[in-house]
Design a protein around this motif. Structure first.
Motif, mmCIF file in Angstrom:
data_model
loop_
_atom_site.group_PDB
_atom_site.id
_atom_site.type_symbol
_atom_site.label_atom_id
_atom_site.label_comp_id
_atom_site.label_asym_id
_atom_site.label_seq_id
_atom_site.Cartn_x
_atom_site.Cartn_y
_atom_site.Cartn_z
ATOM 1 N N SER A 165 35.292 48.921 112.927
ATOM 2 C CA SER A 165 35.030 47.527 112.573
ATOM 3 C C SER A 165 34.947 46.665 113.822
ATOM 4 O O SER A 165 34.595 45.499 113.761
ATOM 5 N N TYR B 74 38.819 52.767 100.433
ATOM 6 C CA TYR B 74 39.409 51.447 100.246
ATOM 7 C C TYR B 74 40.275 51.433 98.991
ATOM 8 O O TYR B 74 41.394 50.928 98.994
ATOM 9 N N TYR B 234 45.496 40.868 105.068
ATOM 10 C CA TYR B 234 44.452 41.304 105.978
ATOM 11 C C TYR B 234 45.044 41.728 107.323
ATOM 12 O O TYR B 234 44.755 42.814 107.817
ATOM 13 N N HIS B 238 45.095 45.716 108.862
ATOM 14 C CA HIS B 238 44.161 45.864 109.973
ATOM 15 C C HIS B 238 44.894 46.428 111.195
ATOM 16 O O HIS B 238 44.419 47.350 111.853
ATOM 17 N N PRO B 243 42.551 50.642 106.093
ATOM 18 C CA PRO B 243 41.604 49.717 105.476
ATOM 19 C C PRO B 243 41.728 49.681 103.954
ATOM 20 O O PRO B 243 41.617 50.712 103.293
ATOM 21 N N GLU B 247 40.198 44.383 103.539
ATOM 22 C CA GLU B 247 39.591 44.633 104.836
ATOM 23 C C GLU B 247 38.134 45.031 104.651
ATOM 24 O O GLU B 247 37.267 44.671 105.447
ATOM 25 N N ARG B 251 34.841 43.589 106.495
ATOM 26 C CA ARG B 251 33.902 44.453 107.218
ATOM 27 C C ARG B 251 32.489 44.316 106.669
ATOM 28 O O ARG B 251 31.519 44.243 107.418
#
Lengths: 343, 560
Positions: A165, B74, B234, B238, B243, B247, B251
């Protein structure tokens, strides 16, 4: 209970007054939207104000968030300048029609061609080389050669690198795509992921610390992080920096990947003249020399000097692929990372 | 603008309502000013969320790609965190709440309020303190790699990192459940507990057979808040490289530039939270019956003998140490190192003042608006009003960044109307205060609703029968009686705004630094020592707020 209301009143009233006064810039002020959050940038802004009397109002946030903000604010935006720490994002802002040509020969000519937009909408202020750092004890420099070589099975469990990212990794990936084609690039990402000492996490500094701690042998980081650790107020940081050495990859071929911090003038601003003044200031030799001393980024201006530390790291050949090309490949790079399982 | 506009409608003198029975209020356009006020406030809050939903209809570029690559990860990470953090939170919160309410032991008084303090620590601050943990584990990992195998090493690394993240999140979030449980335990009908005891049940059986089932709604309510915080986090995920869906939103939106797919992810998050709220509501539904029976038999705490007393103190000390004492000690050490070095104090007084003023002002205004709003919602039994009352809390389920963009879109559109005499709102403190209101409206709403539930209708009805207007009744009866819950709500709101990061980063006006943004930019430069200073100020200001909140929550609802 009305008392509570009365007591609340000064707060609410204060909020309203603050709300209406804060954001309206005067004619001799500039508003800068920037991704860069360094204390040093604030010093530069103060210096500029002292020299010219022009005050700079600053909004700091993630570069892509600022693009969204510029788009939604439209022509009502207070922003005059937009600055990022990633060339890809900057050229995407230009492609989205958010920037206007800078229109100054002097500014454009002061940096090498590959550090500015061919259409003149942005220009680099600093360069940031993304290099390999390695453990002094466990890696022989002869083992290192290219970014591509990090996909070799001999590196299994030895590489530390941050998340996909992160824009530095994304633009590194775009250069791999540009150089080797999509298919090879995706294979490379998958192989490097397999070679990682741990799932990607933390910042570039954390990768260097991972080497110092013995968890990994090599890491891919921007050079200035080594400089920042070396001069840190924290003794542990200085030890971490002392445990690693820097290697500029791909010197035989296209050169080491260099990203930029860059700036552009926001479309629709009525203060383009003042904005140009600030860009000229940032690219002046005086400021450029200060940058290489303070943040350890490489200066962008042709005439600027490197700091002693940078001289110590040595000369290197930079990959001169155009930033606008990289910006266009960015989404593809992220898709590849996703498919390769590089979190 | 948003705030003054909404406050005006209900404050205007307004009296004559037709008798309730003669009119069906189902799905009818509001005809009285109170109903109009409800509609305006709910509409304003929903506006940014609707603005976000408008994007959903557009074509998405990356959705199929996301589904085939990262979406599963995720979802998996989010689910793991939600389940594991919830389980850990229950373990950390329920036993101390029970012990503190029912027993006397060394340090009880101290623990009863100190156990709330971890809420003052933002997850992103806790994350950078706790991230030292994986670093400390490096020698162990290296040993595993050299002596067992590289695959065992990968597994160990994963276990350590996830485990630490889970314990850390649980340790700063458990106070939500602790507070709810403590309130439930102390309000539980003593007669029921006494009856169970008289019938010869052991303390263990009283706890598991009577007290715990009776506290279930409260536990559900607290847990719902914890889960929303986990899903919305978040900074910490992170930092730890785990993730989650939130997040993923960042992204997809900011890195891939695909708003539509990002908003679909946000849709999944909001859907999950909506389901959660429905479940919580179902569990709470039964609670009214229990609470209604609460008797006024005063609470008598059993004194524990020495050995058991020490054990009780340990049970309270563990969550407090992980969630507060350890991180604060680290912060104090770093801050001390920074302040005694010549690096200079990394906070400007101006930033400090402005941030505190914004948080205090917004908290006060939003709490009062919520009180008036809730009063208006309950003024008449109407499906429309009560569902508007629920929906107005939806912002709490939406990631800060999504609300920020919703506010950008809504306010940007408003500015483009170019109304005469109305200044531009984009990029002002109004926009940011409005966004805080959208994000956190659920907090004062919940407190006010609970408070009004407890008050019931008798006093209000008496006042109306004596010919007082709804406004007069609100000012003279409800507002004074609700002082405790309102101050508690305002304080919690203040702490939450003080800690808020993603929304503040995106919406803030030029030159505007809060403590949170200062801490964040120092943390992203990895200047731990400097970063500890603003972090510590957040923790101290938040801690004071929480202690005040705690006092007013445990105070009887109407003492003068």
């Amino acid at each position: 209970m009305k008392r509570l209301l009365f007591r609340a009143f000064p707060f609410v009233a204060g909020l309203m007054v603050a709300g209406t006064t804060v954001s309206f810039a005067q004619d001799d002020e500039l508003t800068l939207y920037t991704q860069r959050h360094y204390a040093f940038d604030e010093e530069l802004q103060q210096m500029f104000t002292e020299e010219t009397g022009i005050k700079i109002n600053v909004v700091k946030a993630n570069a892509d968030e600022l693009i969204t903000r510029l788009q939604e604010e439209g022509e009502n935006t207070p922003a005059d300048l937009y600055m990022t720490a990633d060339g890809g994002t900057l050229s995407r802002a230009a492609e989205a029609g958010l920037l206007q040509p800078i229109q100054s020969e002097k500014i454009m000519e002061s940096v090498p061609k590959f550090l500015r937009d061919p259409d003149g909408r942005w220009v680099a202020i600093t360069q940031r080389a993304r290099v390999i750092v390695y453990s002094k004890d466990r890696v022989a420099p002869a083992e290192l050669s290219t970014y591509e070589n990090l996909a070799d099975p001999s590196w299994r469990g030895r590489i530390a690198i941050r998340s996909s990212s992160n824009s530095y990794n994304q633009s590194l990936m775009t250069t791999i795509i540009a150089a080797n084609g999509a298919e090879e690039a995706e294979k490379w990402a998958a192989a490097v992921r397999k070679n990682m000492a741990r799932p990607p996490q933390g910042s570039d500094r954390d990768q260097i610390r991972a080497i110092a701690g013995g968890l990994a042998d090599v890491a891919v980081v921007n050079t200035y992080y080594v400089g920042l650790l070396e001069t840190s107020e924290d003794a542990k940081d200085r030890e971490a920096a002392a445990a690693v050495k820097l290697f500029f990859p791909n010197q035989e071929g296209r050169g080491t990947h260099v990203n930029i911090s860059g700036i552009g003038i926001v479309k629709g601003t009525k203060k383009a003249d003042l904005a140009r003044k600030y860009i000229e200031f940032l690219l002046s030799d005086k400021v450029q020399n200060m940058i290489s001393e303070a943040t350890f980024e490489y200066p962008a201006a042709k005439t600027a000097k490197w700091s002693e530390m940078q001289e110590g790291w040595g000369e290197f050949k930079a990959d001169e692929v155009s930033m606008s090309k990289l910006g266009a490949l960015n989404a593809e790079a992220i898709r590849m990372f996703n498919r390769a399982g590089w979190e | 603008m948003a705030i003054t506009g909404t406050a005006e409608a209900p404050t205007s003198p307004e009296a004559q309502l037709p008798p309730r029975s003669t009119r069906k209020a189902w799905l009818r356009w509001p005809t009285d000013r109170w109903g109009f006020g409800v509609a305006v406030v709910a509409g304003l809050i929903l506006l940014p969320l609707i603005a976000v939903l408008l994007y959903l209809g557009r074509e998405s570029v990356e959705w199929d790609h996301l589904v085939s690559t990262v979406l599963g990860g995720y979802l998996k990470n989010t689910l793991i965190l939600v389940l594991a953090v919830t389980a850990t939170v229950l373990l950390m919160a329920i036993p101390p709440a029970w012990i503190v309410t029912n027993y006397d032991f060394p340090g009880r008084w101290l623990f009863s309020w100190a156990l709330v303090l971890p809420l003052a620590i933002p997850t992103y601050v806790a994350a950078f303190v706790f991230y030292q943990g994986p670093e400390a584990a490096i020698p162990l990992l290296i040993w595993i790699r050299t002596n067992i195998s590289i695959d065992a090493f990968f597994v160990a690394e994963l276990v350590i990192r996830y485990g630490l993240l889970i314990v850390m999140l649980a340790a700063v979030l458990y106070p939500y459940v602790y507070l709810a449980c403590r309130a439930a335990f102390s309000q539980q009908s003593r007669t029921v507990i006494e009856a169970a005891r008289c019938l010869g049940d052991s303390p263990r059986k009283v706890f598991f057979g009577v007290a715990l089932p009776m506290a279930r709604p409260a536990i559900a309510a607290g847990t719902a808040l914890v889960i929303m915080e986990v899903i919305n986090d978040y900074g910490a995920v992170h930092f730890f490289g785990v993730p989650t869906l939130t997040e993923g939103i960042f992204r997809t939106w900011f890195n891939m530039g695909d708003k539509v797919s990002a908003l679909r992810l946000a849709g999944i998050v909001m859907l999950a939270v909506a389901v959660l709220l429905v479940v919580e509501q179902l569990l709470r539904g039964r609670a009214r019956y229990v609470e209604a029976e609460a008797s006024s038999v005063p609470l008598v705490r059993t004194k524990l003998p020495r050995g058991r007393g020490m054990f009780a103190a340990m049970v309270c000390l563990v969550p407090l140490s992980i969630g507060f004492l350890y991180p604060v000690t680290r912060l104090v050490m770093w801050a001390w190192a920074n302040l005694t070095s010549d690096a200079g104090v990394p906070i400007r007084a101006e930033a400090l003042g402005r941030g505190l003023l914004l948080a205090a002002g917004t908290a006060t205004a939003v709490t009062l608006i919520a009180a008036i709003f809730m009063y208006a919602v309950r003024l008449r039994t109407s499906a429309t009003r009560s569902s508007l009352g629920r929906v107005a809390g939806l912002g709490y389920a939406t990631p800060g960044a999504v609300i920020a963009v919703g506010v950008l879109v809504a306010v940007g559109a408003f500015d483009r109307l170019d109304l005469p005499w109305v200044p531009i709102i984009s990029g002002t403190l109004f926009a940011i205060a409005f966004a805080y209101m959208v994000r956190f409206f659920a907090i004062p709403l919940q407190f006010t609703r609970a408070g009004m539930d407890r008050l019931g209708k008798p006093l209000e009805e008496a006042s109306r029968l004596l010919g007082k207007s709804p406004m007069a009744t609100f000012l003279k009866i409800d507002l004074p009686l609700l002082r405790g819950p309102l101050i508690a709500a305002g304080m919690l709101l203040f702490v939450d705004i003080l800690k808020e990061l993603p929304l503040t980063l995106i919406l803030r006006p030029a030159n505007f630094e809060t403590l949170a943004t200062t801490a964040f930019s120092l943390a992203s430069e990895a200047r731990l020592q400097a970063c500890a200073v603003p972090s510590l100020v957040i923790v101290i200001a938040g801690g004071i707020g929480l202690v005040v909140m705690n006092r007013w929550m445990s105070a009887p609802s109407s003492h003068e």
